[in-house]
Design a protein around this motif. Structure first.
Motif, PDB file in Angstrom:
ATOM      1  N   ASN A  48       7.930 -63.029   8.367  1.00 50.46           N
ATOM      2  CA  ASN A  48       7.975 -64.456   8.646  1.00 50.46           C
ATOM      3  C   ASN A  48       7.943 -64.650  10.156  1.00 50.46           C
ATOM      4  O   ASN A  48       7.686 -63.716  10.906  1.00 50.46           O
ATOM      5  CB  ASN A  48       9.219 -65.102   8.034  1.00 50.46           C
ATOM      6  N   ASN A  49       8.199 -65.866  10.608  1.00 50.81           N
ATOM      7  CA  ASN A  49       8.067 -66.158  12.033  1.00 50.81           C
ATOM      8  C   ASN A  49       9.310 -65.827  12.844  1.00 50.81           C
ATOM      9  O   ASN A  49       9.348 -66.050  14.045  1.00 50.81           O
ATOM     10  CB  ASN A  49       7.735 -67.643  12.226  1.00 50.81           C
ATOM     11  N   GLU A  50      10.326 -65.345  12.192  1.00 53.25           N
ATOM     12  CA  GLU A  50      11.556 -65.029  12.895  1.00 53.25           C
ATOM     13  C   GLU A  50      11.999 -63.622  12.544  1.00 53.25           C
ATOM     14  O   GLU A  50      11.541 -63.034  11.577  1.00 53.25           O
ATOM     15  CB  GLU A  50      12.665 -66.027  12.518  1.00 53.25           C
ATOM     16  N   ILE A  51      12.928 -63.104  13.329  1.00 51.00           N
ATOM     17  CA  ILE A  51      13.505 -61.814  13.001  1.00 51.00           C
ATOM     18  C   ILE A  51      14.210 -61.946  11.658  1.00 51.00           C
ATOM     19  O   ILE A  51      15.033 -62.822  11.459  1.00 51.00           O
ATOM     20  CB  ILE A  51      14.503 -61.372  14.085  1.00 51.00           C
ATOM     21  N   SER A  52      13.849 -61.087  10.725  1.00 52.06           N
ATOM     22  CA  SER A  52      14.416 -61.198   9.387  1.00 52.06           C
ATOM     23  C   SER A  52      15.829 -60.640   9.373  1.00 52.06           C
ATOM     24  O   SER A  52      16.051 -59.502   9.770  1.00 52.06           O
ATOM     25  CB  SER A  52      13.556 -60.422   8.386  1.00 52.06           C
ATOM     26  N   GLU A  53      16.767 -61.438   8.943  1.00 55.14           N
ATOM     27  CA  GLU A  53      18.130 -60.978   8.758  1.00 55.14           C
ATOM     28  C   GLU A  53      18.374 -60.927   7.252  1.00 55.14           C
ATOM     29  O   GLU A  53      18.624 -61.936   6.624  1.00 55.14           O
ATOM     30  CB  GLU A  53      19.128 -61.911   9.435  1.00 55.14           C
ATOM     31  N   VAL A  54      18.272 -59.743   6.693  1.00 51.52           N
ATOM     32  CA  VAL A  54      18.408 -59.588   5.250  1.00 51.52           C
ATOM     33  C   VAL A  54      19.685 -58.827   4.936  1.00 51.52           C
ATOM     34  O   VAL A  54      19.764 -58.047   4.000  1.00 51.52           O
ATOM     35  CB  VAL A  54      17.187 -58.853   4.651  1.00 51.52           C
ATOM     36  N   TYR A  55      20.673 -59.072   5.771  1.00 51.10           N
ATOM     37  CA  TYR A  55      21.956 -58.405   5.602  1.00 51.10           C
ATOM     38  C   TYR A  55      22.662 -58.909   4.349  1.00 51.10           C
ATOM     39  O   TYR A  55      22.791 -60.094   4.139  1.00 51.10           O
ATOM     40  CB  TYR A  55      22.836 -58.666   6.821  1.00 51.10           C
ATOM     41  N   GLU A  56      23.104 -58.005   3.486  1.00 52.25           N
ATOM     42  CA  GLU A  56      23.875 -58.363   2.308  1.00 52.25           C
ATOM     43  C   GLU A  56      25.318 -57.950   2.534  1.00 52.25           C
ATOM     44  O   GLU A  56      25.620 -56.787   2.754  1.00 52.25           O
ATOM     45  CB  GLU A  56      23.323 -57.647   1.072  1.00 52.25           C
ATOM     46  N   ASP A  57      26.209 -58.916   2.474  1.00 53.47           N
ATOM     47  CA  ASP A  57      27.615 -58.680   2.760  1.00 53.47           C
ATOM     48  C   ASP A  57      28.293 -58.062   1.537  1.00 53.47           C
ATOM     49  O   ASP A  57      28.478 -58.713   0.525  1.00 53.47           O
ATOM     50  CB  ASP A  57      28.283 -60.009   3.119  1.00 53.47           C
ATOM     51  N   VAL A  96      11.579 -48.695  17.388  1.00 51.34           N
ATOM     52  CA  VAL A  96      11.005 -49.922  16.834  1.00 51.34           C
ATOM     53  C   VAL A  96      11.217 -51.067  17.814  1.00 51.34           C
ATOM     54  O   VAL A  96      12.239 -51.136  18.484  1.00 51.34           O
ATOM     55  CB  VAL A  96      11.638 -50.261  15.462  1.00 51.34           C
ATOM     56  N   VAL A  97      10.217 -51.924  17.912  1.00 48.44           N
ATOM     57  CA  VAL A  97      10.286 -53.090  18.793  1.00 48.44           C
ATOM     58  C   VAL A  97       9.925 -54.333  17.987  1.00 48.44           C
ATOM     59  O   VAL A  97       8.867 -54.371  17.349  1.00 48.44           O
ATOM     60  CB  VAL A  97       9.329 -52.960  19.994  1.00 48.44           C
ATOM     61  N   VAL A  98      10.821 -55.300  17.989  1.00 48.91           N
ATOM     62  CA  VAL A  98      10.565 -56.579  17.330  1.00 48.91           C
ATOM     63  C   VAL A  98      10.668 -57.671  18.392  1.00 48.91           C
ATOM     64  O   VAL A  98      11.728 -57.895  18.961  1.00 48.91           O
ATOM     65  CB  VAL A  98      11.565 -56.846  16.195  1.00 48.91           C
ATOM     66  N   ILE A  99       9.545 -58.310  18.665  1.00 48.17           N
ATOM     67  CA  ILE A  99       9.482 -59.332  19.708  1.00 48.17           C
ATOM     68  C   ILE A  99       9.491 -60.703  19.037  1.00 48.17           C
ATOM     69  O   ILE A  99       8.575 -61.036  18.294  1.00 48.17           O
ATOM     70  CB  ILE A  99       8.223 -59.146  20.577  1.00 48.17           C
ATOM     71  N   PRO A 100      10.536 -61.501  19.268  1.00 46.08           N
ATOM     72  CA  PRO A 100      10.657 -62.789  18.575  1.00 46.08           C
ATOM     73  C   PRO A 100       9.602 -63.794  19.003  1.00 46.08           C
ATOM     74  O   PRO A 100       8.931 -63.627  20.029  1.00 46.08           O
ATOM     75  CB  PRO A 100      12.069 -63.262  18.952  1.00 46.08           C
ATOM     76  N   ASP A 101       9.473 -64.860  18.230  1.00 48.96           N
ATOM     77  CA  ASP A 101       8.445 -65.865  18.477  1.00 48.96           C
ATOM     78  C   ASP A 101       8.640 -66.613  19.790  1.00 48.96           C
ATOM     79  O   ASP A 101       7.707 -67.230  20.295  1.00 48.96           O
ATOM     80  CB  ASP A 101       8.423 -66.885  17.332  1.00 48.96           C
ATOM     81  N   SER A 102       9.855 -66.587  20.331  1.00 45.19           N
ATOM     82  CA  SER A 102      10.115 -67.303  21.582  1.00 45.19           C
ATOM     83  C   SER A 102       9.368 -66.693  22.761  1.00 45.19           C
ATOM     84  O   SER A 102       9.058 -67.383  23.731  1.00 45.19           O
ATOM     85  CB  SER A 102      11.623 -67.303  21.871  1.00 45.19           C
TER      86      SER A 102
END
Length: 371
Positions: free
Chosen positions: A281-290, A118-124
């Motif tokens: 969304n426009n950023e890498i999604s961080e949906v980490y649940e602690d 998988v490749v996720v290229i950020p908006d920057s």
């Protein structure tokens, strides 16, 4: 004769010096963990902030990591460039997490990374170079950030497992052969920002050294003219250009397995046509649940419950003591101190214990007599 000997000597000395300099430069290359990098600083007359380029990656671990996070900063300078061939030919890493400081992915940066999934290229990122991800045969999902303007020539050529591509909303140019020979990629959403699609960029695979047209479906906003220009003169198996309306509700689908930092990344799937439409969304999604936070909450609730119960019991006992003190006061009995009260309670318990013991002995005697 002497001049020839001198020239030969100078040549040998020069060669030795060059070799030694190369050895020194190589031996003392800048390292940051498993990464090698170069610091780029402005020279006289240049006006830009110093930045770092990631030049390579290697590890001596017996069990190398499958998910590798590229640093966003080294020695107070941002990492903005992934250099040409920096990670090329890596056969173990399944995902490189690209930080949102990177603006350029140069030619062949991830060429032939056969384990990459998988490749996720950020908006920057604004530019993806030629052959940047060519021949990544395990690559299944690509999410291209909304800052990317150009996808270079043959950038994803030969990614035979590639099934879903999310093109960012700023992509203008899809280079020649960008997704050539991606046989699993038969459907794609093209944003309205696209103005140029190169030759054999989409919908072709290679068979016996010849181009074969795939049964390709495009989902568009208002880029039909660009697509018609692209496909003119070609023969697709069963080409269709489908409009995917805004009234279609996306279903969010997980596309990356859990790591220590993320439970995954989500992409939008159209609920009607079931095709990939957009990024979450426009950023890498961080949906980490602690999990530790949940554990802390449970412990806190238990403590609060115990505390409430203890307070209720304490209030009831205090009320009883207060009522007894009032009765003693009304009866003219002297008020007991706390120590006296405890001693009295102890005596009363002892009396009750003796009384109970006597009753038990009497019952035993009666049983013996009856027996």
């Amino acid at each position: 004769m002497k001049s020839a000997s001198l020239k030969k000597l100078l040549t040998v000395l020069f060669s030795f010096t060059a070799f030694f300099a190369l050895f020194v430069i190589t031996a003392y290359a800048d390292d940051y963990g498993d990464f090698t990098y170069s610091l780029v600083e402005p020279e006289d007359g240049e006006d830009f902030e110093s930045y770092n380029e990631i030049d390579g990656y290697s590890t001596d671990d017996e069990t190398p990591a499958t998910v590798v996070e590229i640093p966003s900063e080294i020695e107070d300078a941002a990492v903005t460039v992934i250099s040409a061939s920096a990670f090329a030919w890596n056969g173990t890493v399944e995902e490189f997490i690209i930080p949102d400081t990177v603006t350029t992915i140069e030619d062949g940066a991830f060429y032939n990374c056969t384990a990459l999934k998988v490749v996720v290229i950020p908006d920057s990122v604004t530019y993806i170079g030629d052959s940047a991800f060519q021949n990544c045969t395990s690559l299944e999902y690509v999410i291209i950030g909304d800052g990317v303007i150009t996808v270079g020539d043959v950038a994803f050529k030969g990614c035979s497992s590639l099934a879903a591509v999310g093109l960012g909303s700023s992509v203008q140019t899809i280079g020649n052969g960008a997704f050539y020979d991606c046989a699993a990629l038969t459907e794609i959403f093209i944003p309205s920002s696209v103005t140029s699609i190169g030759s054999f960029a989409l919908g072709y695979t290679q068979e016996d050294d010849e181009e074969k047209a795939l049964d390709m479906t495009f989902y568009t906003e208002d880029t039909v003219a660009v697509l018609e220009s692209y496909i003119s003169g070609t023969s697709f198996g069963s080409l269709s250009i489908a409009g995917c309306g805004d009234d279609h509700t996306p279903e969010w689908v997980l596309v990356r397995a859990a790591t220590e930092e993320y439970t995954g990344l989500e992409i939008g799937i159209c609920s009607v046509c079931k095709q990939l439409l957009m990024r979450d969304n426009n950023e890498i999604s961080e949906v980490y649940e602690d999990d530790s936070a949940l554990y802390t909450l449970i412990v806190a609730v238990i403590i609060v419950v115990i505390l409430v119960v203890w307070i209720v019991i304490y209030i009831k006992r205090s009320k009883k003591r207060r009522e007894k003190a009032i009765e003693d006061y009304k009866a003219g009995r002297p008020l007991d101190s706390e120590e006296e009260r405890k001693a009295q309670e102890k005596k009363e318990k002892a009396k009750e214990g003796k009384k109970k013991a006597k009753q038990e002995k009497r019952l035993e005697k009666e049983k013996e007599i009856q027996g």
